[in-house]
Design an enzyme around this catalytic site. Structure first.
Site, PDB file in Angstrom:
ATOM      1  N   ILE A 197       0.883  -1.096   0.027  1.00  0.00           N
ATOM      2  CA  ILE A 197      -0.003  -0.037  -0.004  1.00  0.00           C
ATOM      3  C   ILE A 197       1.008   1.364   0.077  1.00  0.00           C
ATOM      4  O   ILE A 197       2.081   1.195   0.596  1.00  0.00           O
ATOM      5  CB  ILE A 197      -0.813  -0.015   1.240  1.00  0.00           C
ATOM      6  N   VAL A 298       6.178   2.658  -0.040  1.00  0.00           N
ATOM      7  CA  VAL A 298       5.398   1.225  -0.173  1.00  0.00           C
ATOM      8  C   VAL A 298       5.501   0.591   1.249  1.00  0.00           C
ATOM      9  O   VAL A 298       6.468   0.283   1.763  1.00  0.00           O
ATOM     10  CB  VAL A 298       6.013   0.468  -1.217  1.00  0.00           C
ATOM     11  N   SER A 299       4.396   0.597   1.859  1.00  0.00           N
ATOM     12  CA  SER A 299       4.290  -0.166   2.993  1.00  0.00           C
ATOM     13  C   SER A 299       3.624  -1.634   2.931  1.00  0.00           C
ATOM     14  O   SER A 299       2.713  -1.844   2.132  1.00  0.00           O
ATOM     15  CB  SER A 299       3.493   0.707   4.130  1.00  0.00           C
ATOM     16  N   PRO A 300       3.979  -2.422   4.019  1.00  0.00           N
ATOM     17  CA  PRO A 300       3.145  -3.741   3.940  1.00  0.00           C
ATOM     18  C   PRO A 300       1.918  -3.834   5.065  1.00  0.00           C
ATOM     19  O   PRO A 300       1.276  -4.523   4.954  1.00  0.00           O
ATOM     20  CB  PRO A 300       4.181  -4.551   4.723  1.00  0.00           C
ATOM     21  N   ASP A 406       4.686   3.430   9.335  1.00  0.00           N
ATOM     22  CA  ASP A 406       5.168   2.256   9.628  1.00  0.00           C
ATOM     23  C   ASP A 406       5.803   2.257  11.132  1.00  0.00           C
ATOM     24  O   ASP A 406       6.043   1.223  11.767  1.00  0.00           O
ATOM     25  CB  ASP A 406       6.111   1.720   8.617  1.00  0.00           C
TER      26      ASP A 406
END
Ligand code: ZN
Length: 719
Positions: A197, A298-300, A406
């Protein structure tokens, strides 16, 4: 007639082997005459598992307290057996993906020294032909970067971390060189859905609508590009590398167990499928790397970001809750961070398996490479619109201190509580105020830390950074020491592909970005995203034209490659290794309660367990920094063999289903305990089991002694 047919066939054959030269499709992964030697190697780089801060979140309180699973260096060596014209020299290259925060030129230097000292690799490797790319796990020890800004929360340089990474990376390359054999490399491409995301979506929207419309995947890349390595003699697979954008932040900043995060776990899952049943992690011949690329924004944590107090979504533009950033955090898809890490890893692993199965395009044709050291603080170049642009001396903006969703900011600089950080106290008086010229250069970034001007006790940020271009057939890899955002990466890949075509190197190039490679120089956004000054823009150290500067340099390297000339370079910059300050204390001594011995069990396992149970055993233990047990383990889950005569290791501290949790009840005393946790996986065989713990204790005089402990046995039943 027959002659005509032959002529046509010959024409087609020539056409297909000539231009685009390099790609060839075949169902069977073998060629008549191999032009490549390939080798793969894996080695433990875990480092100190206690008392050392983790690299990534800049969270003082996040220090190691054990191991979830070990960190690895995964090396891939390939060599063309025919010289590449017109330079006609030997073309050997090593790519290493490492479960570490990021690459470091100081670590690379040490790796090169170690390779030179080893007879099988002497004289083979330089900065030109080695790429060391960090997977960007945020759960690996810090202290291996030699610029000051990256050492504030680790209390300086940590030699134990530095040595563990350098030695392990060198050993992985030595292993890969040792098993080099004729081989083929196949290219595969596909998509991974639902594993990333964008964590700065409002900044992404600063890019023009026209440019965003070029990318139907939206504000993150979904592409996975994969290389499959096959031994030509045996037709057996020996390795895999893939690149897919996602941060190593599925484990959050409260985690204190060393972990390779989603990339490291995906690698273990993939390797398990290609190594013999029962192979313990890190011990198999097949090596599979899930490498870092342009993961900047971009993050998990794909469920989005929410306020910890109210549970409501955060305010989007500033990622705040009631005006404050520290309550706004990203949420993963799982029930906790371990579950989320497993889910994000599994989605990448499953996509990689599918792409692997369809990767039938053999990369043939030339291997070539260029490397250059560039002064990023003083780079002038001609932009696409014909105007001249410049980069700036390194500086961080205010939003740098705010952190991301994050890991919200815990950088104590902004909170002004200098007294809690001795390292900060030492250097704080030597901070620099930016000049008007520097302020103008970075505009609209409000400068918080003028890194360029701070050189005490050694420079705070890199001035001269490494850039690298690798070619294998129509596959091109550009190595950058930075975290490029989604659109910055897309812009770079497009610019590289366009230039490769323009220079007639290939007609249909595939370009990947090896991120966080060879050094660390923070983030790179597009010029447009920079205007938003989110965390990534504030951390674009060399100013709004940084991406343009990188792209202009890669165009130069491509032109040099096309012309067959070496690339101009500055000399390698100093690493300041001799000046490093280390304030993290070492182990003083270990002790055990009166009447107990090291290795004694204080909590025994239950007498029976079934699949899905969690078995815990507590041992009297010691600080795990006394002996890192590299390529070894702090624990073993053992099963009694069917003849009842021997114990067989079923799992180690490299396995996902085990944890080695270390705790010291009183901070300044020597007594400590190890809790060994085993969550019984679905494939656990019924039988008799026990848990072993291995460690070493240190006396007040400094003598280090190994010990082990053994739990009572217990029975595992099927449900
Ligand atoms: Zn990052």
């Amino acid at each position: 007639m027959i002659l005509n047919v032959l002529n046509v066939l010959l024409t087609i054959l020539l056409a297909s082997t000539n231009a685009d030269t390099t790609a060839r499709r075949s169902k069977t992964p073998t060629s008549n005459k191999s032009v490549l030697n390939v080798g793969t190697g894996i080695y433990d780089v875990t480092g100190p598992a206690a008392d050392i801060n983790f690299m990534g979140y800049a969270q003082m309180k996040q220090v190691g307290r054990g191991i979830h699973f070990r960190l690895r260096a995964r090396a891939f060596v390939f060599e063309s057996t025919v010289p590449t014209p017109p330079l006609n020299d030997s073309r050997l290259f090593a790519f290493v993906s490492v479960d570490m925060g990021m690459g470091s030129s100081a670590v690379t230097n040490r790796v090169l020294e170690l390779l030179d000292a080893e007879p099988t690799t002497t004289g083979k490797f330089t900065n030109d032909n080695v790429c060391i790319s960090g997977t960007h796990t945020h759960s690996a020890p810090a202290g291996f970067l030699t610029h000051t800004i990256f050492q504030v929360t680790s209390l300086g340089f940590v030699k134990q971390t530095y040595d563990a990474f350098a030695n392990g990376i060198a050993q992985s390359i030595i292993k890969a060189v040792g098993n080099m054999a004729p081989g083929s490399v196949f290219l595969g491409q596909g998509k991974v859905t639902n594993a990333n995301i964008n964590r700065s979506p409002t900044a992404y929207l600063y890019n023009s609508q026209a440019e965003r419309d070029l990318y139907p995947d939206g504000n993150t890349d979904k592409d996975m590009t994969l290389l499959k390595f096959v031994n030509s003699d045996t037709s057996s697979p020996v390795g895999m590398i893939n690149w897919y954008s996602v941060h190593g932040t599925a484990m959050n900043n409260t985690n204190m167990l060393i972990s390779g995060d989603n990339k490291g776990h995906a690698s273990s899952l993939f390797e398990k499928d290609f190594n013999p049943v029962g192979t313990l992690p890190g011990k198999g011949k097949f090596v599979g790397a899930f490498a870092a690329t342009n993961l900047g924004d971009v993050s998990p944590n794909i469920n989005g970001s929410f306020c910890m107090d109210t549970g409501l979504p955060c305010e989007m533009e500033h990622s705040t809750c009631n005006g404050k950033n520290e309550m706004c955090t990203g949420r993963g898809p799982g029930k906790d961070m371990f579950d989320s890490t497993n889910i994000i890893a599994t989605r990448q692993y499953e996509a990689a398996k599918e792409i692997w199965n369809n990767a039938n395009e053999e990369l043939v044709g030339p291997i070539d490479m260029r490397h250059t050291w560039v002064d990023m603080t003083n780079l002038t170049f001609k932009a696409a619109d014909g105007t001249m642009k410049s980069t700036c001396g390194a500086a961080m903006g205010y939003a740098f201190a705010a952190g991301t969703t994050d890991g919200p900011g815990a950088f104590n600089f902004i909170q002004g509580s200098n007294s809690t950080n001795p390292f900060w106290n030492l250097v704080s008086h030597f901070l620099s105020k930016p000049t008007q010229k520097e302020i103008d250069c970075h505009h609209p970034k409000p400068i918080l830390l003028n890194l360029e001007g701070i050189n005490f006790p050694y420079p705070w940020a890199a001035k001269v950074v490494p850039l690298q271009l690798i070619r294998m057939g129509r596959f091109y890899m550009v190595s950058v020491p930075s975290e490029l955002t989604t659109m910055a990466g897309r812009r770079m890949r497009k610019a590289v592909a366009d230039e490769v075509i323009k220079q007639k190197l290939s007609t249909n190039p595939v370009v990947v970005i090896a991120g966080l490679a060879n050094e660390y120089a923070d983030y790179t956004t597009t010029f447009e995203e920079y205007q938003a000054q989110r965390y990534e823009g504030a951390s674009t150290a060399y100013g709004p034209n940084e991406l343009g500067g990188f792209i202009s340099e890669f165009k130069r390297l491509i032109a040099d490659m096309a012309a067959g000339v070496e690339s101009q370079t500055l000399p390698a910059p100093p690493t300041y290794l001799s000046k490093q300050i280390s304030l993290a204390p070492g182990v003083i001594y270990d002790s055990v309660a009166h009447g107990k011995k090291f290795g004694d069990v204080t909590v025994q396992p239950p007498s029976t367990a079934v699949v899905g149970d969690v078995v815990s055993v507590v041992f009297c233990s010691s600080n795990p920094r006394n002996n890192l047990r590299t390529e070894d383990t702090f624990l073993a889950v053992q099963m009694l063999s069917s003849d009842g005569l021997s114990w067989v290791d079923i799992a180690t501290d490299g396995n996902w289903e085990t944890k080695f949790e270390w705790n010291r009840p009183k901070e300044f005393e020597g007594e400590s305990f190890a809790t060994i946790v085993w969550e019984l996986p679905l494939d656990t065989m019924p039988g008799t089991y026990r848990i072993q713990h291995y460690n070493s204790h240190k006396s007040l005089l400094g003598k280090i002694t190994e010990f082990s402990g053994t739990s009572n046995t217990f029975k595992v039943h099927t449900k």
